[in-house]
Every structure is written in structure tokens, then in C-alpha cells.
Write a protein that holds these residues in place. Structure first.
Motif, short mmCIF file in Angstrom:
data_model
loop_
_atom_site.label_atom_id
_atom_site.label_comp_id
_atom_site.label_asym_id
_atom_site.label_seq_id
_atom_site.Cartn_x
_atom_site.Cartn_y
_atom_site.Cartn_z
N GLU A 156 -13.78 -7.65 -13.22
CA GLU A 156 -14.22 -6.30 -13.55
C GLU A 156 -15.23 -5.80 -12.52
N THR A 157 -15.45 -4.48 -12.51
CA THR A 157 -16.39 -3.91 -11.54
C THR A 157 -17.84 -4.19 -11.97
N PRO A 158 -18.64 -4.81 -11.08
CA PRO A 158 -20.01 -5.14 -11.47
C PRO A 158 -20.94 -3.92 -11.50
N LYS A 159 -21.82 -3.93 -12.47
CA LYS A 159 -22.91 -2.94 -12.48
C LYS A 159 -24.19 -3.71 -12.18
N ALA A 160 -25.31 -2.96 -12.04
CA ALA A 160 -26.57 -3.62 -11.64
C ALA A 160 -26.96 -4.74 -12.61
N ASP A 161 -26.59 -4.59 -13.89
CA ASP A 161 -27.05 -5.60 -14.85
C ASP A 161 -25.91 -6.45 -15.44
N SER A 162 -24.77 -6.50 -14.78
CA SER A 162 -23.65 -7.30 -15.32
C SER A 162 -23.83 -8.80 -15.07
N PHE A 163 -23.26 -9.58 -15.98
CA PHE A 163 -23.16 -11.02 -15.78
C PHE A 163 -21.70 -11.42 -15.81
N PHE A 164 -21.36 -12.45 -15.03
CA PHE A 164 -19.96 -12.90 -15.00
C PHE A 164 -19.80 -14.38 -15.31
N GLY A 165 -20.89 -15.12 -15.35
CA GLY A 165 -20.79 -16.52 -15.76
C GLY A 165 -20.62 -17.54 -14.65
N GLY A 166 -20.64 -17.10 -13.41
CA GLY A 166 -20.57 -18.07 -12.30
C GLY A 166 -21.74 -19.04 -12.39
N ASP A 167 -21.58 -20.25 -11.86
CA ASP A 167 -22.64 -21.26 -11.99
C ASP A 167 -22.52 -22.35 -10.92
N LEU A 168 -23.46 -23.30 -10.98
CA LEU A 168 -23.49 -24.37 -9.97
C LEU A 168 -22.29 -25.29 -10.09
N LYS A 169 -21.85 -25.56 -11.32
CA LYS A 169 -20.67 -26.39 -11.51
C LYS A 169 -19.48 -25.74 -10.79
N GLY A 170 -19.40 -24.42 -10.88
CA GLY A 170 -18.32 -23.68 -10.19
C GLY A 170 -18.38 -23.91 -8.68
N ILE A 171 -19.58 -23.94 -8.14
CA ILE A 171 -19.70 -24.18 -6.69
C ILE A 171 -19.24 -25.60 -6.36
#
Ligand code: ARE
Ligand code: CA
Length: 572
Positions: A156-171
């Protein structure tokens, strides 16, 4: 001779040691004005008149000046020197006293002694590596259980205050992707506890944000990265904290009687910790980010300990320092000493968008995010505001603004989490690819903003922070392969980083240069071109992009399609 333009002083970036016995000198003169420049030099304690001479080389030219350089070997490490210049009409001598018609005997330039402690040494590992910037909330979601509430759907298109759930495990899950791409350093924007998605408003410098993971996961990320020979750099935000930082909350609560009140610049009590704040903040009135008074000794100690902590505890390889230009130089001197005492080859990068010489004298940062370089690249490849001559002058001027020992580490970026993406700024995919070719064949430490390599688009913040497209259908495979090839090239030729750089040819929007013996020709125009260039090598060459080979001879005839490039390696 245009004397007003002639300039040298025994200081950066005109005189500096590049080795225990090597002194590099730079002399500036008006463009195309002098015919030769030589330097006379000798031991400071030797008999006057015993100086010997050596010719300087015209290393680079910007729009107004030529820069002559030389690296002197000095057994004694104490150098006395002066210049002899000619424009074929007159000969002049140039010393600390000024110009003279006769060879000067006194008032010479002096480099008193090459002190080992003054030698600048950047970590050896930076050469040949490519850095990759990750905005953790948007790179990969490796653990759905830690997702913050109200996460948007990936894509989805990010806004200034959006969260998407990415994290260190993902990296961690994607380290193989990065290793396969050839990445040698990852730089993560902030990961410490904070209420925002970007985490530049730190609440706790000693804990990892729970939406990203915890200390153990960070440790695993670092060791898994190291196992793949990938270095890890974290973002340190010491110019300001977040409003939830314990010390700021203490001041909010206890006002003038708080022991932390001098960590901030509060104009009046009680603190108004909301819109229209009565305290200094990051930028103008960003009330969630109170400005920190880094000259306060207790605060300074607190923050420097943070810098030490993460290097010691999880073995990170360096820091990228946020708003580094608004923090006192003395803080950074101490920061450098303390971090390097723990890990001598830690890499310290300041965020400075403008002329950064003041921080790159060897006692503060190893590098900066090279935004002025990015501006030049965009003016040529994206905006078409300058032609090849203008572009060559711009990048030459930028090289000469720093000592040469800084060049290998300068973080050359086409974009970041604070800017629109390069592909969006270039009207044409082929132009973005050319910008990448230039970036990856230019001296310095190239940094790829996550997703640029697969052709992600995005305007200014927050649009430039879209979620990474993992579905291969949505990736630009051709661009990705080009990046792969270019990153590999840098690995094979680590001295591309150093700066043995020469302009080869400039004509309209065609730009050619030679770096570390590799010839690069860029056709940044919408026309087919046929060029006849002076051959830069005595060997046969092959263009690694088209696989075409070129024979021996005085000239090299080369045809290029619109917006395409050739990277010529010699075959030995
Ligand atoms: C948020 C919104 C923005 C809005 C801004 C205004 O997202 O859309 O414009 O608020 O209040 C972090 C977040 C940002 C956030 C900001 C404030 O990542 O998303 O913006 O906090 O809450 C200057 C500084 C430079 C700074 C940039 C952004 O000199 O240090 O501005 N960069 C760092 C980080 C940022 C971070 C912060 C600082 C704060 O990299 O991500 O922002 O911790 C010129 C000037 C530069 C200027 C540059 C960009 O060329 O020379 O000095 O940089 O433009 O504006
Ligand atoms: Ca998650």
C-alpha cells in the motif's frame, strides 16, 4: 599569469600526509592559465638552496580552476617547499611570503613534521564494497507477531505515520539476497525504541524497538551478516531525542528542578511538550524531537556511552550519525576516540548535506553521505541541467574539496529515505541505469537505497519509503542484473574506490573517464553516437556491458546507442 587565482596553504585540502613519509600537495591556479607547475622541496633543516624539484600534474579542473597535485616522498618527514610556475610568458615563484621573480630563500611553506598520530586512516575494508541502505519497517516482514497495531498491507502507499511490519528478522531472512547481489555493508536507519515508523525520535537508546525485534535478534543479524562478509552500520540520533526519552519526560514532570534540565534548551517552565513548544527542537518546531545540548558533560557522556555500547555489545561496524552537522565538533572528536578505542576499524559516517571539510579533517568522521555529489549526478543524468563538461567540472570540484584519503570512503548515493528515488527523478529508465553505472565506477563507497536496484519508484518522503517488492514479477530484472554486474566489478577492482581518476572525453552529453585503468564511456543523450577516442591502454579491451572487444591501436572507435554506456576492461 592570473596571480589572484593561485592558491595554496599548508592545510587541508591543500597539504596533508598520505603516508608516514608522504606529503601530498595541491596547488590551485586559474583554469588553462599556467603551462607548468613544479614544487621545490627539502628537509626543513637542510642547507637553504638545496631543495630539489619535481613536476606537479594537472589532476582536475572545475569551472574556474585547475588543480595541480604531487605526492612527495620525504625521508625526514619535515618538509620545506615552494612552487615554481610558468605560463610561458613569465616565470614566478610562490612561497608562504607570496610571489617573487627570484627563487625564494626564506619564508618557504613548511610542513613541520608528519606526526603518525595525524595520519588519517579509514578502515581498510571499505574498498571495493557497496553499501545498502535499509529502512527496516519497509524492507521485509519476518515476524508477524511483532507487527505494530494498524499495519497497512505490504504494497500500500505509505503515509507519514504508516506502519508495515518490517523487522530485523526480515532482514536476516533476506541476507542471502543481499549477499548474492554482492552487498558488503548494510546501513539500517534507526532501530531503537521509538513511537514512529522511522524511529528518529528515540525513546530508549538501550533497547531495540519491539516491532523490530530485540537485542538477541540484532546480535543474530550482525553475526549472520558477518558470516557473509557483510558489515553492519546503525543510525545514531544524538542531535535530538524523542519526547518519550526518560530525561525529557523528567523535565516535563519536574520542570526547573529536574537534574536533566540542562540536557535541553528549555526557554521557560513548565515545558509545553506539544505544538508550539517552548524548547529547542530538531528543525523548526518538531516538538516530538527536543534538541539535545551535547556540550553538557553528563549528557555527552550518556550519548557517547550509547555509541560505545552497541559496538561492544553486538559488534556493529560503525555509525551513521544523524544531523551530525548541528552537533559540536568536540563531541564528535570524543565520540570517534571512544568508538575507535573499542573497534579501530569502525566506520563513522556523518549526515552532512553540504561542504563537509570541517568534519573530515581526520579527527571526527571517516565519511559523510555525499549529497553534493548526488546533486551533480541528478543535474546531469536526471534533470539535464548540465552537459558533460559541466558535470565533469562539478565532480572534479567536489573531489578537490577533500583530501584524497577521504575519497575512498565518501558515501556516494543516488537517493535515500529523505529524497525522491533516482528512477522517479530520471524521466527514463535508461538514464537511471546510467546514473548507476557512473556511481559504481566512480571513486568512493557507493550506497544503494533499498529497492533502487529492482527499479522501485517513489517521490519525496514518505513516498520514497514504499515496501520492497519481493514478487519478482514486479522487479526490473534487467536493472537488477546490471547492478549485480556493477557491484561485482567493484569487488574485483577494489581500487576503483581510490580516485586514480582522469577525464577522458567530454562532448555534449557524452562523458568518458578512466578510473583505476578502467575506461568508461557514457552516452547520456537520445542519439546514436560514434566516437573516436584516444586509446587509453596498450592492451586489447572488452566492454563488459555489450561483450564487444576492441583491438590495439592509437584510437578506439566506439558506437553507443542512446542512453547507453561501455565499461572497458583491458585484456591481459
Ligand atoms: C516529517 C515528515 C516530512 C515533513 C517533516 C517536517 O515525514 O514529510 O517534511 O516531518 O516536519 C525524521 C523522519 C522524517 C520526519 C522528520 C521530522 O525520517 O520523515 O519528517 O524526522 O519528524 C535536513 C537536515 C537533515 C535531515 C533532513 C530530513 O539537515 O539532517 O532535513 N535528515 C535526518 C534524517 C531524517 C530524519 C531527521 C534527520 C530527523 O535522515 O530521516 O527525519 O531525525 C537540504 C538541506 C538539508 C536538509 C535537506 C532535506 O538540501 O541542505 O539540510 O536536510 O534539504 O530537507
Ligand atoms: Ca513484523
Amino acid at each position: 599569469m592570473n596571480r589572484e587565482a593561485i592558491y595554496h596553504r599548508t592545510m587541508l585540502p591543500f597539504a596533508y600526509p598520505v603516508g608516514e613519509h608522504e606529503l601530498r600537495l595541491v596547488l590551485r591556479a586559474a583554469k588553462d592559465d599556467i603551462y607548468f607547475s613544479e614544487v621545490f622541496y627539502g628537509d626543513r633543516y637542510a642547507e637553504p638552496g638545496s631543495e630539489v624539484s619535481t613536476l606537479m600534474r594537472k589532476e582536475a579542473s572545475d569551472s574556474l580552476f585547475d588543480y595541480y597535485t604531487v605526492t612527495l616522498y620525504t625521508e625526514e618527514k619535515r618538509v620545506r617547499y615552494f612552487f615554481h610556475l610558468s605560463d610561458r610568458r613569465e616565470d614566478i615563484w610562490y612561497s608562504e611570503k607570496g610571489f617573487s621573480v627570484a627563487r625564494p630563500k626564506e619564508g618557504l611553506f613548511q610542513y613541520p613534521y608528519i606526526c603518525p598520530a595525524d595520519l588519517f586512516s579509514e578502515p581498510e575494508w571499505i574498498r571495493g564494497r557497496t553499501m545498502y541502505q535499509i529502512f527496516p519497517d519497509r524492507f521485509c516482514n519476518g515476524d508477524r507477531d511483532n507487527d505494530p497495531e494498524g499495519c497497512l498491507k505490504w504494497g500500500e502507499t505509505p503515509k507519514a505515520d504508516s506502519f508495515f511490519g518490517g523487522d530485523l528478522k526480515g532482514i536476516i531472512d533476506r541476507l542471502d539476497y543481499l549477499a548474492d547481489l554482492g552487498i558488503g555493508v548494510i546501513y539500517l536507519t534507526p532501530i531503537f525504541k521509538s513511537p514512529s515508523n522511522h524511529k528518529y525520535d528515540t525513546a530508549d537508546y538501550y533497547s531495540i524497538d519491539p516491532a523490530f525485534g530485540d537485542r538477541d535478534i540484532l546480535k543474530r543479524l550482525v553475526s549472520e551478516a558477518h558470516r557473509r562478509d557483510i558489515k553492519v552500520i546503525l543510525d545514531g540520533v544524538f542531535n535530538h531525542c524523542g519526547k518519550d526519552f526518560f530525561a525529557f519526560q523528567d523535565v516535563v514532570k519536574h520542570g526547573a528542578s529536574s537534574p536533566y534540565k540542562d540536557w535541553f534548551n528549555i526557554h521557560s517552565f513548565p515545558v509545553r511538550a506539544g505544538k508550539d513548544p517552548n524548547y529547542e527542537t530538531f528543525a523548526s518546531g518538531v516538538y516530538t524531537m527536543p534538541k539535545l545540548m551535547t556540550h553538557n558533560p553528563e549528557l555527552r557522556e550518556y550519548l557517547i556511552k550509547v555509541g560505545e555500547h552497541w559496538v561492544r555489545e553486538v559488534d556493529i561496524d560503525g555509525w551513521r550519525l544523524d544531523v551530525a552537522n548541528e552537533i559540536d565538533h568536540d563531541f564528535w572528536r570524543e565520540f570517534r576516540k571512544r568508538v575507535k578505542a573499542i573497534k579501530p576499524d569502525a566506520f563513522i559516517i556523518g549526515e552532512v548535506w553540504h561542504d563537509s571539510l570541517e568534519w573530515l579533517r581526520g579527527d571526527q568522521f571517516d565519511s559523510v553521505m555525499n549529497y553534493p555529489w548526488r546533486e551533480a549526478v541528478l543535474d546531469f543524468f536526471a534533470r539535464g541541467e548540465i552537459d558533460a563538461v559541466g558535470f565533469d567540472e562539478r565532480v572534479a570540484g567536489l573531489r578537490m574539496a577533500h583530501s584524497s584519503n577521504i575519497w575512498p570512503g565518501l558515501v556516494n548515493l543516488l537517493g535515500s529515505h529523505d529524497t525522491a528515488r533516482v528512477l522517479t527523478l530520471c524521466s527514463d529508465r535508461r538514464r537511471a541505469a546510467l546514473a548507476a553505472v557512473f556511481q559504481m565506477t566512480y571513486p568512493g563507497l557507493p550506497m544503494i537505497y533499498y529497492g533502487d536496484e529492482i527499479g522501485m519508484e517513489g517521490g519525496d518522503d514518505p513516498d520514497c519509503r514504499r515496501t520492497f517488492i519481493w514478487d519478482e514479477e514486479g522487479q526490473d530484472n534487467k536493472l537488477l542484473n546490471l547492478y549485480r554486474q556493477l557491484i561485482k566489478l567493484r569487488r574485483i577492482f577494489p581500487h576503483l574506490s581510490d580516485g586514480d581518476y582522469r577525464t577522458w572525453h567530454t562532448e555534449g552529453n557524452v562523458y568518458a573517464y578512466i578510473n583505476d585503468g578502467i575506461g568508461v564511456v557514457i552516452n547520456n543523450s537520445d542519439e546514436d553516437i560514434s566516437l573516436r577516442l584516444d586509446n587509453f591502454t596498450i592492451h586489447r579491451t572488452v566492454d563488459i556491458l555489450s561483450r564487444k572487444s576492441y583491438g590495439l591501436g592509437r584510437y578506439l572507435s566506439i558506437d553507443l546507442k542512446p542512453y547507453s554506456a561501455a565499461i572497458l576492461l583491458t585484456e591481459r
